[in-house]
Write a protein that holds these residues in place. Structure first.
Motif, PDB file in Angstrom:
ATOM      1  N   PRO A  26      51.505   7.118 -19.850  1.00  0.00           N
ATOM      2  CA  PRO A  26      50.258   7.865 -19.620  1.00  0.00           C
ATOM      3  C   PRO A  26      50.279   9.303 -20.155  1.00  0.00           C
ATOM      4  CG  PRO A  26      50.908   6.682 -17.633  1.00  0.00           C
ATOM      5  CD  PRO A  26      52.050   6.566 -18.606  1.00  0.00           C
ATOM      6  N   PHE A  27      51.447   9.812 -20.492  1.00  0.00           N
ATOM      7  CA  PHE A  27      51.595  11.190 -20.957  1.00  0.00           C
ATOM      8  C   PHE A  27      51.780  11.273 -22.474  1.00  0.00           C
ATOM      9  CE2 PHE A  27      53.136  10.606 -16.671  1.00  0.00           C
ATOM     10  CZ  PHE A  27      52.391  11.540 -15.981  1.00  0.00           C
ATOM     11  N   ARG A  28      51.644  10.131 -23.139  1.00  0.00           N
ATOM     12  CA  ARG A  28      51.918  10.020 -24.575  1.00  0.00           C
ATOM     13  C   ARG A  28      51.047  10.967 -25.405  1.00  0.00           C
ATOM     14  NH1 ARG A  28      54.605   6.501 -27.827  1.00  0.00           N
ATOM     15  NH2 ARG A  28      53.758   6.224 -29.907  1.00  0.00           N
ATOM     16  N   GLU A  29      49.784  11.030 -25.119  1.00  0.00           N
ATOM     17  CA  GLU A  29      48.872  11.866 -25.914  1.00  0.00           C
ATOM     18  C   GLU A  29      48.929  13.327 -25.503  1.00  0.00           C
ATOM     19  OE1 GLU A  29      47.360  10.751 -28.634  1.00  0.00           O
ATOM     20  OE2 GLU A  29      48.327   8.827 -28.194  1.00  0.00           O
ATOM     21  N   ALA A  30      48.961  13.600 -24.213  1.00  0.00           N
ATOM     22  CA  ALA A  30      48.907  14.984 -23.721  1.00  0.00           C
ATOM     23  C   ALA A  30      50.227  15.728 -23.940  1.00  0.00           C
ATOM     24  CB  ALA A  30      48.552  15.003 -22.238  1.00  0.00           C
ATOM     25  N   ARG A  31      51.338  15.023 -23.889  1.00  0.00           N
ATOM     26  CA  ARG A  31      52.673  15.619 -24.053  1.00  0.00           C
ATOM     27  C   ARG A  31      52.832  16.901 -23.225  1.00  0.00           C
ATOM     28  NH1 ARG A  31      53.847  14.575 -30.472  1.00  0.00           N
ATOM     29  NH2 ARG A  31      52.850  12.565 -30.500  1.00  0.00           N
ATOM     30  N   PRO A  32      52.716  16.760 -21.887  1.00  0.00           N
ATOM     31  CA  PRO A  32      52.801  17.955 -21.039  1.00  0.00           C
ATOM     32  C   PRO A  32      54.115  18.704 -21.235  1.00  0.00           C
ATOM     33  CG  PRO A  32      52.869  15.928 -19.726  1.00  0.00           C
ATOM     34  CD  PRO A  32      52.615  15.537 -21.135  1.00  0.00           C
ATOM     35  N   PRO A  53      76.490   6.223 -26.064  1.00  0.00           N
ATOM     36  CA  PRO A  53      75.264   6.874 -25.582  1.00  0.00           C
ATOM     37  C   PRO A  53      74.877   8.045 -26.479  1.00  0.00           C
ATOM     38  CG  PRO A  53      77.122   7.336 -24.134  1.00  0.00           C
ATOM     39  CD  PRO A  53      77.616   6.389 -25.182  1.00  0.00           C
ATOM     40  N   VAL A  54      73.610   8.150 -26.759  1.00  0.00           N
ATOM     41  CA  VAL A  54      73.081   9.231 -27.586  1.00  0.00           C
ATOM     42  C   VAL A  54      72.031   9.956 -26.763  1.00  0.00           C
ATOM     43  CG1 VAL A  54      71.797   9.787 -29.680  1.00  0.00           C
ATOM     44  CG2 VAL A  54      73.464   7.922 -29.697  1.00  0.00           C
ATOM     45  N   ALA A  55      72.234  11.252 -26.554  1.00  0.00           N
ATOM     46  CA  ALA A  55      71.293  12.041 -25.771  1.00  0.00           C
ATOM     47  C   ALA A  55      69.968  12.183 -26.515  1.00  0.00           C
ATOM     48  CB  ALA A  55      71.870  13.421 -25.474  1.00  0.00           C
ATOM     49  N   PRO A  56      68.866  12.022 -25.797  1.00  0.00           N
ATOM     50  CA  PRO A  56      67.560  12.203 -26.438  1.00  0.00           C
ATOM     51  C   PRO A  56      67.201  13.673 -26.546  1.00  0.00           C
ATOM     52  CG  PRO A  56      67.240  11.761 -24.122  1.00  0.00           C
ATOM     53  CD  PRO A  56      68.736  11.663 -24.380  1.00  0.00           C
ATOM     54  N   ARG A  57      66.246  13.967 -27.390  1.00  0.00           N
ATOM     55  CA  ARG A  57      65.652  15.306 -27.494  1.00  0.00           C
ATOM     56  C   ARG A  57      64.407  15.280 -26.625  1.00  0.00           C
ATOM     57  NH1 ARG A  57      69.927  17.170 -28.628  1.00  0.00           N
ATOM     58  NH2 ARG A  57      68.824  18.669 -27.438  1.00  0.00           N
ATOM     59  N   LEU A  58      64.309  16.162 -25.673  1.00  0.00           N
ATOM     60  CA  LEU A  58      63.165  16.194 -24.772  1.00  0.00           C
ATOM     61  C   LEU A  58      61.945  16.852 -25.400  1.00  0.00           C
ATOM     62  CD1 LEU A  58      65.062  17.125 -21.489  1.00  0.00           C
ATOM     63  CD2 LEU A  58      64.280  14.851 -22.229  1.00  0.00           C
ATOM     64  N   LEU A  59      62.170  17.845 -26.238  1.00  0.00           N
ATOM     65  CA  LEU A  59      61.083  18.558 -26.899  1.00  0.00           C
ATOM     66  C   LEU A  59      61.124  18.283 -28.392  1.00  0.00           C
ATOM     67  CD1 LEU A  59      61.411  22.010 -25.085  1.00  0.00           C
ATOM     68  CD2 LEU A  59      59.867  20.118 -24.516  1.00  0.00           C
ATOM     69  N   ARG A  60      59.984  18.059 -28.963  1.00  0.00           N
ATOM     70  CA  ARG A  60      59.895  17.689 -30.374  1.00  0.00           C
ATOM     71  C   ARG A  60      60.505  18.737 -31.300  1.00  0.00           C
ATOM     72  NH1 ARG A  60      57.851  14.312 -33.907  1.00  0.00           N
ATOM     73  NH2 ARG A  60      56.694  14.979 -35.719  1.00  0.00           N
TER      74      ARG A  60
END
Length: 160
Positions: free
Chosen positions: A115-121, A148-155
């Motif tokens: 549900p947050f895909r478009e808004a990217r809060p 394990p590979v850590a994700p990037r939280l912010l683009r």
């Protein structure tokens, strides 16, 4: 009936030390310090602390940071933090070698942040996290052991 470990407030809390992936160790063993519980952070501080922990190979601790945000936040962001906590626990299971648990949590977390895909809060790269989670889930389903590979939280973040 056995006595349960309690924290200072009297809540049931396992006092056993834990390893870096949150697994309980025997009483008296040297463990990794746990994240303080119930900390209210700004969304930016939550993201920064969780990313620091993910980068340090401590996804279980990142999950605790997201869990604090989930439990102390009302409104629509509450489900965002819950989904991010599920992704961190999924990564914890990847690191522990529990492929089935990892895949389930990574897939559930990816669905819960949809549900947050478009808004990217708060600048959170929801599409990127979903792609990462689904790729990790697919990998653990097909390989016996996955790094394990850590994700990037912010683009806008770049890996060093």
């Amino acid at each position: 009936m056995t006595d349960r470990d309690r924290d200072e407030a009297g809540r049931a809390r396992n006092a056993r030390p834990r390893d870096g992936l949150g697994r309980p160790l025997p009483y008296g063993a040297d463990g990794v310090e746990r994240q303080p519980e119930g900390i209210e952070r700004t969304p930016e501080d939550t993201i920064a602390e969780a990313q620091r922990l993910l980068d340090a190979g401590r996804p279980f601790h990142a999950h605790e940071v997201f869990e604090d945000a989930w439990k102390t936040t009302g409104g629509p962001d509450r489900e965002l933090w819950r989904g991010l906590a599920q992704l961190a626990v999924g990564l914890t299971h990847v690191a522990r070698g529990n492929g089935n648990g990892a895949a389930s949590l990574l897939e559930r977390g990816a669905v819960n942040i949809e549900p947050f895909r478009e808004a990217r809060p708060h600048g959170i790269d929801v599409p990127g996290l979903q792609a990462w989670a689904r790729a990790m889930a697919d990998e653990v389903k097909t390989r016996a052991r996955v790094e394990p590979v850590a994700p990037r939280l912010l683009r806008q973040q770049r890996r060093a």
